[in-house]
Enzyme design. Structure first.
Site, short mmCIF file in Angstrom:
data_model
loop_
_atom_site.label_atom_id
_atom_site.label_comp_id
_atom_site.label_asym_id
_atom_site.label_seq_id
_atom_site.Cartn_x
_atom_site.Cartn_y
_atom_site.Cartn_z
N CYS A 1 10.82 41.07 -12.06
CA CYS A 1 9.57 41.81 -11.89
C CYS A 1 9.80 43.32 -11.86
CB CYS A 1 8.89 41.40 -10.58
SG CYS A 1 8.70 39.64 -10.33
N ASP A 2 10.80 43.76 -11.10
CA ASP A 2 10.92 45.17 -10.76
C ASP A 2 12.11 45.90 -11.37
OD1 ASP A 2 8.64 44.87 -9.22
OD2 ASP A 2 9.76 44.37 -7.41
N CYS B 1 12.44 40.38 -6.45
CA CYS B 1 12.37 39.84 -7.80
C CYS B 1 12.89 40.85 -8.81
CB CYS B 1 10.93 39.45 -8.14
SG CYS B 1 10.72 38.83 -9.82
#
Length: 309
Positions: A138-139, A135
């Protein structure tokens, strides 16, 4: 016909826990059914940096532990068992368990989630959360000023590669073919971005790392040659698979990939059946989305139950 519960929630990830919290707080006779530990895939997330309220970030495990404790405070009833099939056709729905037990309910919320497609290569599982990610949203911010890789050639992979250029100095897209499957407009944006580089006709054979995380990839090319790519992170973006194995797909409306289609209130094609979280057909899969959908689904289910009464 009497039912065991007013509401059964299948899946104990963020969507299921939030639905369970709302149900327990609203004094609905509800059961959360989860085959493993509550928390879902978030338990495998090393660090969550964008969940509102946690200004310094929080580990995935701790976030899910807090969500579970919050639902427990209102007395949410939980059962840890695997469902093998559902019958959703009748007014009273039936959930069949692996041990032969049957549970019945008036309404049901499906929160079984989805799983990212993996490469199934050495080092991937071991370094997940330590440089291996699925993701970019997300990261991505963890890789400011670094050199990273993206595996994939579809719309998601190229969209995420473009997103990652906001943070990383260099994003190398590794694709097993000699041309992308993404739309032409995305391809044009990627080719015009000087932070994105391409390696064609190649597959990642192994992910290498140490105590600090990922540090290099071993690549295998169609012509039989090999090479090494030094990166500090790899984003595997080759699609996701819905956890829909127990669903009666002849009863539920799904998209072409098997994700459940709902309306804005999380209602599926069957009255009294709702879906929330990553199992839904949608564009974005984030923890905060799943939580909101879980609340929405439970409120809709309560309204449905009130109408029945």
């Amino acid at each position: 016909m009497q039912a065991d519960f007013q509401l059964i929630i299948i899946g104990g990830g963020p969507a299921g826990l939030c639905a369970g919290l709302y149900a327990a707080r609203g004094r609905v006779k509800a059961l959360l059914l989860e085959k493993g530990a509550t928390g879902g895939q978030v338990l495998l997330t090393d660090w969550v940096d964008n969940y509102p309220g946690f200004t310094e970030g929080i580990s995935g495990f701790e976030l899910m532990d807090k969500m579970t404790a919050h639902a427990d405070r209102f007395g949410l009833k939980k059962k840890f068992a695997s469902a093998t099939a559902l019958d959703l056709q009748n007014e009273v729905k039936t959930v069949f368990l692996e041990n032969g037990e049957r549970l019945t309910c008036r309404s049901i919320i499906l929160c079984t989630g989805a799983r990212p497609n993996t490469l199934n290569i050495p080092g991937e599982k071991e370094l997940t959360g330590q440089g291996v990610s699925y993701c970019a949203t997300c990261d991505g911010p963890f890789y400011r000023g670094q050199e990273i890789a993206v595996v994939g050639g579809g719309n998601t992979a190229i969209q995420e590669a473009l997103h990652l250029t906001k943070f990383a100095d260099k994003v190398t897209v590794i694709h097993r073919r000699d041309e992308l499957r993404a739309t032409k407009i995305l391809q044009e944006k990627a080719f015009a971005n000087d932070r994105i580089h391409f390696i064609w006709n190649a597959q990642v054979q192994e992910i290498k790392g140490d105590d600090n995380g990922v540090n290099r990839l071993l690549l295998f090319f169609k012509d039989g040659s090999t090479s090494t790519l030094n990166v500090t992170g790899i984003f595997v973006l080759i699609g996701v698979t819905p956890n829909n194995e127990i669903f009666p797909l002849d009863q539920l409306q799904t998209d072409e990939d098997g994700f459940i289609i709902t309306d804005g209130e999380m209602q599926t094609s069957i009255a009294g059946v709702y879906a929330a979280g990553d199992i839904r057909s949608k564009n974005f899969r984030q923890i905060v989305n799943a939580v909101g959908e879980g609340a929405n689904a439970e409120i809709s289910a309560e309204q449905f139950l009130a109408g029945q009464n």
